[in-house]
Write an enzyme that holds these catalytic residues in place. Structure first.
Site, PDB file in Angstrom:
ATOM      1  N   CYS A  76       0.906  -1.170   0.076  1.00 40.60           N
ATOM      2  CA  CYS A  76       0.008  -0.074  -0.113  1.00 40.60           C
ATOM      3  C   CYS A  76       0.959   1.155  -0.133  1.00 40.60           C
ATOM      4  CB  CYS A  76      -1.016   0.106   1.056  1.00 40.60           C
ATOM      5  SG  CYS A  76      -1.762  -1.514   1.628  1.00 40.60           S
TER       6      CYS A  76
ATOM      7  N   CYS B  48       2.253   3.114  -3.274  1.00 48.46           N
ATOM      8  CA  CYS B  48       1.576   4.053  -3.873  1.00 48.46           C
ATOM      9  C   CYS B  48       1.230   5.315  -3.009  1.00 48.46           C
ATOM     10  CB  CYS B  48       0.651   3.494  -4.782  1.00 48.46           C
ATOM     11  SG  CYS B  48       0.670   2.130  -5.805  1.00 48.46           S
TER      12      CYS B  48
ATOM     13  N   CYS C 201     -36.250   1.833  16.694  1.00 49.60           N
ATOM     14  CA  CYS C 201     -35.398   2.085  17.778  1.00 49.60           C
ATOM     15  C   CYS C 201     -34.415   3.327  17.612  1.00 49.60           C
ATOM     16  CB  CYS C 201     -34.437   0.990  17.928  1.00 49.60           C
ATOM     17  SG  CYS C 201     -35.372  -0.682  18.432  1.00 49.60           S
TER      18      CYS C 201
ATOM     19  N   CYS D 102     -28.038  -6.698  14.048  1.00 51.87           N
ATOM     20  CA  CYS D 102     -29.349  -6.072  14.368  1.00 51.87           C
ATOM     21  C   CYS D 102     -30.424  -6.667  13.536  1.00 51.87           C
ATOM     22  CB  CYS D 102     -29.387  -4.653  13.994  1.00 51.87           C
ATOM     23  SG  CYS D 102     -29.533  -3.436  15.572  1.00 51.87           S
TER      24      CYS D 102
END
Lengths: 106, 265
Positions: free
Chosen positions: B81, B84, B184, B226
């Site tokens: 990573c 670049c 909720c 959930c």
């Protein structure tokens, strides 16, 4: 390799009470669980933790299956002299790991 | 004796009135911007302390691992990573605060985990990381934490249709309990559900270290959680429905500060 986060003050006054904190990356598999196909998952825990201060043992703990994953240990010591605080822990499957922290006492 | 029935009637009326917010068909009573609160505010002092200090926040173990992965060369391209993107503290600052972001070539939003996998398969020529894999979570947490303290941004007009789709899903009753997310998290946040305050459900701390899981998990894992809770059938990881919900939730939390890695009970 096991990962751990260690929190030790780099500097302290002589005679000061310092807090030491260790957070160890470990799954702490209890040995009481079963897979969906009914096979028991082998126990895999850290069972012993030892801290030494310039070679003298200052803290020891036995850990058990009921402890959560990624155990966090916090304890105190009196800063007596500059040197090295060494943390090691041992567990199932031959786990043995060690990390050290340097402290300067003025 | 004559007063009793009337007192009873008043009591009955009071019960009916107090039950009204539950029984009325919801009309998307969205939380006003100023009243939004991170779930952090509803946690116990102990859990907050755990998140606040980097050496006691277990999520930092994944950050640590992500930092190593950031500069590890992988795939057929033997590219890391960092090759670049350089220093993540510079290049990844604020990135997690604006994801899911619209991807021109895909024509839809992509979340951070999806972006990481695109980079892996296209640039690094490495196999994609499985959802909730240790490596994928470590990278997402490491990148996420570079935006800690920054406000969530959601101002790309191309996201609007996906935000709308997410909003529709958010207010859609589902599962055997026949409950919508909004019942909720919009209508009854702060009230107790099984003794625990219901949060507003903002995505500002993800990936989170959840004490109940004893591990770190993504927003999709939490959404799945959930859905199982209301006894609905969860979508597959990476489903467009989850992406729409993520996009909507980030828009809903616009301006709130990123806490990654959050600790949640």
């Amino acid at each position: 390799m096991t990962r751990a986060l260690i929190n030790v003050p780099t500097k302290a006054k002589r005679g000061e009470i310092i807090g030491l904190k260790v957070l160890i990356s470990h799954k702490m598999e209890t040995g009481f669980r079963y897979t969906t196909t009914g096979e028991r998952i082998e126990r895999d825990i850290i069972h012993t933790f030892i801290a030494t201060y310039n070679g003298d043992e200052i803290f020891r703990a036995n850990l058990h299956p009921a402890m959560s994953a990624n155990p966090f240990l916090a304890f105190h010591a009196v800063a007596t002299e500059s040197g090295v605080i060494d943390f090691q822990w041992h567990g199932d499957n031959g786990l043995a790991a060690r990390q050290t922290a340097k402290i300067t006492v003025e | 004796m004559t007063r009793r029935p009337s007192r009873f009637r008043i009591l009955l009326l009071a019960i009916v009135l107090s039950a009204a917010p539950f029984s009325s068909p919801f009309e998307a009573a969205e939380i006003p911007l100023a009243e939004r609160r991170s779930s952090y505010d509803m946690m116990s002092a102990e859990t907050r302390a755990m998140q606040d200090e980097d050496t006691s926040n277990p999520g930092m173990l994944w950050v640590l691992e992500g930092r190593e992965l950031w500069s590890r060369k992988v795939g057929a391209a033997r590219r890391a990573c960092a090759d670049c993107h350089g220093d993540a503290a510079e290049s990844m600052k604020g990135v997690a605060a604006r994801y899911p972001a619209f991807d021109e070539s895909l024509g839809r939003p992509i979340n951070l985990e999806g972006r990481i996998n695109l980079c892996r398969t296209e640039r690094q020529q490495a196999p994609a990381l499985a959802p909730e894999s240790r490596e994928g979570l470590a990278l997402a947490t490491f990148i996420g934490t570079q935006s800690r303290g920054m406000p969530i941004k959601s101002d790309d007009h191309r996201l609007t249709p996906f935000i709308e789709k997410g909003r529709a899903l958010f207010s859609q009753r589902q599962g055997q309990l026949n409950l919508a997310c909004s019942q909720c998290h919009d209508d009854n946040w702060g009230r107790l559900l099984a003794g625990i305050p219901m949060p507003q459900g903002h995505p500002n701390g993800y990936p989170i270290y959840r004490l109940e899981w004893q591990t770190l998990g993504s927003l999709q894992r939490r959404l799945r959680n959930c859905m199982i809770g209301v006894r609905a059938e969860p979508y597959l990881y990476g489903a467009p429905e989850y992406l729409a919900l993520e996009t909507f939730l980030m828009w809903r939390a616009r301006g709130m500060l990123i806490e990654t890695p959050g600790v949640r009970p």
